[in-house]
Design a protein around this motif. Sequence first.
Motif, PDB file in Angstrom:
ATOM      1  N   THR A   1      25.778  38.786  43.076  1.00  0.00           N
ATOM      2  CA  THR A   1      25.645  39.523  41.815  1.00  0.00           C
ATOM      3  C   THR A   1      26.616  40.699  41.764  1.00  0.00           C
ATOM      4  OG1 THR A   1      23.301  38.908  41.710  1.00  0.00           O
ATOM      5  CG2 THR A   1      24.026  40.756  40.337  1.00  0.00           C
ATOM      6  N   ALA A   2      26.713  41.434  42.875  1.00  0.00           N
ATOM      7  CA  ALA A   2      27.631  42.573  42.923  1.00  0.00           C
ATOM      8  C   ALA A   2      29.076  42.110  42.787  1.00  0.00           C
ATOM      9  CB  ALA A   2      27.428  43.336  44.230  1.00  0.00           C
ATOM     10  N   LEU A   3      29.408  40.977  43.408  1.00  0.00           N
ATOM     11  CA  LEU A   3      30.762  40.453  43.299  1.00  0.00           C
ATOM     12  C   LEU A   3      31.085  40.052  41.866  1.00  0.00           C
ATOM     13  CD1 LEU A   3      33.395  39.453  44.566  1.00  0.00           C
ATOM     14  CD2 LEU A   3      32.239  37.287  45.080  1.00  0.00           C
ATOM     15  N   ALA A   4      30.133  39.418  41.194  1.00  0.00           N
ATOM     16  CA  ALA A   4      30.357  39.003  39.805  1.00  0.00           C
ATOM     17  C   ALA A   4      30.579  40.209  38.903  1.00  0.00           C
ATOM     18  CB  ALA A   4      29.166  38.181  39.321  1.00  0.00           C
ATOM     19  N   LYS A   5      29.803  41.275  39.114  1.00  0.00           N
ATOM     20  CA  LYS A   5      29.977  42.479  38.299  1.00  0.00           C
ATOM     21  C   LYS A   5      31.325  43.134  38.564  1.00  0.00           C
ATOM     22  CE  LYS A   5      25.063  43.602  37.835  1.00  0.00           C
ATOM     23  NZ  LYS A   5      24.003  44.607  38.125  1.00  0.00           N
ATOM     24  N   ARG A   6      31.734  43.150  39.830  1.00  0.00           N
ATOM     25  CA  ARG A   6      33.019  43.757  40.152  1.00  0.00           C
ATOM     26  C   ARG A   6      34.174  42.973  39.536  1.00  0.00           C
ATOM     27  NH1 ARG A   6      32.181  44.073  45.069  1.00  0.00           N
ATOM     28  NH2 ARG A   6      33.421  42.345  45.918  1.00  0.00           N
ATOM     29  N   LEU A   7      34.096  41.657  39.572  1.00  0.00           N
ATOM     30  CA  LEU A   7      35.133  40.835  38.958  1.00  0.00           C
ATOM     31  C   LEU A   7      35.158  41.019  37.442  1.00  0.00           C
ATOM     32  CD1 LEU A   7      34.725  37.524  41.008  1.00  0.00           C
ATOM     33  CD2 LEU A   7      36.545  39.223  41.207  1.00  0.00           C
ATOM     34  N   GLU A   8      33.982  41.158  36.870  1.00  0.00           N
ATOM     35  CA  GLU A   8      33.914  41.356  35.414  1.00  0.00           C
ATOM     36  C   GLU A   8      34.551  42.683  35.021  1.00  0.00           C
ATOM     37  OE1 GLU A   8      30.545  41.355  31.837  1.00  0.00           O
ATOM     38  OE2 GLU A   8      29.980  40.984  33.935  1.00  0.00           O
ATOM     39  N   ARG A   9      34.298  43.733  35.800  1.00  0.00           N
ATOM     40  CA  ARG A   9      34.914  45.030  35.506  1.00  0.00           C
ATOM     41  C   ARG A   9      36.433  44.958  35.639  1.00  0.00           C
ATOM     42  NH1 ARG A   9      30.486  47.057  38.566  1.00  0.00           N
ATOM     43  NH2 ARG A   9      31.869  47.247  40.384  1.00  0.00           N
ATOM     44  N   GLU A  10      36.910  44.260  36.671  1.00  0.00           N
ATOM     45  CA  GLU A  10      38.348  44.136  36.870  1.00  0.00           C
ATOM     46  C   GLU A  10      38.989  43.362  35.718  1.00  0.00           C
ATOM     47  OE1 GLU A  10      40.452  45.362  39.092  1.00  0.00           O
ATOM     48  OE2 GLU A  10      38.827  46.543  39.958  1.00  0.00           O
ATOM     49  N   ASN A  11      38.306  42.341  35.232  1.00  0.00           N
ATOM     50  CA  ASN A  11      38.851  41.570  34.114  1.00  0.00           C
ATOM     51  C   ASN A  11      38.930  42.417  32.845  1.00  0.00           C
ATOM     52  OD1 ASN A  11      39.156  39.271  35.674  1.00  0.00           O
ATOM     53  ND2 ASN A  11      37.112  38.464  35.159  1.00  0.00           N
ATOM     54  N   ARG A  12      37.905  43.245  32.607  1.00  0.00           N
ATOM     55  CA  ARG A  12      37.935  44.115  31.430  1.00  0.00           C
ATOM     56  C   ARG A  12      39.052  45.145  31.547  1.00  0.00           C
ATOM     57  NH1 ARG A  12      32.099  44.095  31.746  1.00  0.00           N
ATOM     58  NH2 ARG A  12      32.206  46.137  32.772  1.00  0.00           N
ATOM     59  N   ARG A  13      39.262  45.662  32.766  1.00  0.00           N
ATOM     60  CA  ARG A  13      40.313  46.657  32.960  1.00  0.00           C
ATOM     61  C   ARG A  13      41.689  46.047  32.709  1.00  0.00           C
ATOM     62  NH1 ARG A  13      43.647  48.249  36.950  1.00  0.00           N
ATOM     63  NH2 ARG A  13      42.853  46.627  38.340  1.00  0.00           N
ATOM     64  N   ARG A  14      41.905  44.828  33.191  1.00  0.00           N
ATOM     65  CA  ARG A  14      43.190  44.169  32.968  1.00  0.00           C
ATOM     66  C   ARG A  14      43.410  43.874  31.482  1.00  0.00           C
ATOM     67  NH1 ARG A  14      41.520  41.090  37.612  1.00  0.00           N
ATOM     68  NH2 ARG A  14      42.677  41.736  39.486  1.00  0.00           N
ATOM     69  N   ALA A  15      42.306  43.499  30.801  1.00  0.00           N
ATOM     70  CA  ALA A  15      42.432  43.203  29.366  1.00  0.00           C
ATOM     71  C   ALA A  15      42.829  44.450  28.584  1.00  0.00           C
ATOM     72  CB  ALA A  15      41.120  42.630  28.840  1.00  0.00           C
ATOM     73  N   LYS A  16      42.281  45.611  28.944  1.00  0.00           N
ATOM     74  CA  LYS A  16      42.635  46.852  28.260  1.00  0.00           C
ATOM     75  C   LYS A  16      44.084  47.228  28.524  1.00  0.00           C
ATOM     76  CE  LYS A  16      37.987  48.854  28.233  1.00  0.00           C
ATOM     77  NZ  LYS A  16      37.131  49.970  28.713  1.00  0.00           N
ATOM     78  N   MET A  17      44.555  46.981  29.766  1.00  0.00           N
ATOM     79  CA  MET A  17      45.934  47.328  30.094  1.00  0.00           C
ATOM     80  C   MET A  17      46.925  46.455  29.330  1.00  0.00           C
ATOM     81  SD  MET A  17      45.625  47.926  34.210  1.00  0.00           S
ATOM     82  CE  MET A  17      47.386  48.207  34.362  1.00  0.00           C
ATOM     83  N   LYS A  18      46.564  45.210  29.057  1.00  0.00           N
ATOM     84  CA  LYS A  18      47.457  44.315  28.320  1.00  0.00           C
ATOM     85  C   LYS A  18      47.424  44.582  26.821  1.00  0.00           C
ATOM     86  CE  LYS A  18      47.206  40.521  31.650  1.00  0.00           C
ATOM     87  NZ  LYS A  18      46.804  39.106  31.853  1.00  0.00           N
ATOM     88  N   ALA A  19      46.340  45.160  26.329  1.00  0.00           N
ATOM     89  CA  ALA A  19      46.199  45.375  24.875  1.00  0.00           C
ATOM     90  C   ALA A  19      47.158  46.458  24.385  1.00  0.00           C
ATOM     91  CB  ALA A  19      44.762  45.759  24.567  1.00  0.00           C
TER      92      ALA A  19
END
Length: 221
Positions: A203-221
Motif C-alpha cells: 500500500t505504501a509503495l502504491a501511494k509513493r508511486l502515485e505521488r511520483e506520477n502526479r509530480r511528473r505530470a505537473k512538471m510536464k504541464a
Amino acid sequence: MSTNVLQVDDLSERAAAIADISLIVRARFVEAADTMVHLDVRGVRPDRMRTLWPDVLPEPADHGDIRIRYRPSAAAISRAEEVLQGWLLTHVKDQERRVLLSRWSVCLAAPHVAGSFRDFCARTGRVRRTAERRIQAEFQTLAGVLPIAMPALQEPDWSRISPMMPNSPGAFERTKAPVTRHESYWLPEDARPVFDAASPELTALAKRLERENRRRAKMKA
C-alpha cells in the motif's frame, strides 16, 4: 619445446609444494609459541625448555595470572621442541631473523601476552613490511630445506592453530552473533512471488508511486 614445457611444469610443481610446506612451517612456529606460552604459566614449563626459545618472550610475571584453559599435549611439546631446537637454531642463522620469527609467532599465538607485531615493530624501530618480508623469506627457505632434512614433516594441531593464523576470522568475527535471516531466505526452485493485497508495504509503495506520477505530470504541464 617439450623439454621447456616439462621444466616449467617441474618448477610450478616445486613452487606449489614449497607454498604448501611454507604454510605448515608457519603454523608450526605459531603452535610452538602457543605451547611455550602455556608451559610458562605458573611454573608448568620445564626448565630445559627455557633455553630453546630466544629471549623475546615477556617475563613470566607479566602474565602469571592468566588462567590456563589449554594444557599442551606431549606431542605438541615435542613438535615445539623440534621447531625451537631443530629449525630455529639450526637452519635460521641470522639472529635478527630469529627474533623476528619468534616475536611474530608469539604475537599471533598470544597477543594478550606479547601484544601485536605492529606495535613491536613500532616500539623497536623496525619497518613492519620489511620485517614481514624477511619472515616470509625464512619460511620459504625452511620449506625448501626441511623436506630434505626430515622427509616426515609433522603437521600442527590445525583445530587449535587455524584461528590464530593470518587471514583467519578474528576474535570479533568468531564471537559476533550471526546475521538474522528472513523467514523466506530459502525458497524452492519452483517458488513464485507471493502477492498480498492487504500488505502495508504494498500500500505504501502504491501511494509513493502515485505521488511520483502526479509530480511528473505537473512538471510536464
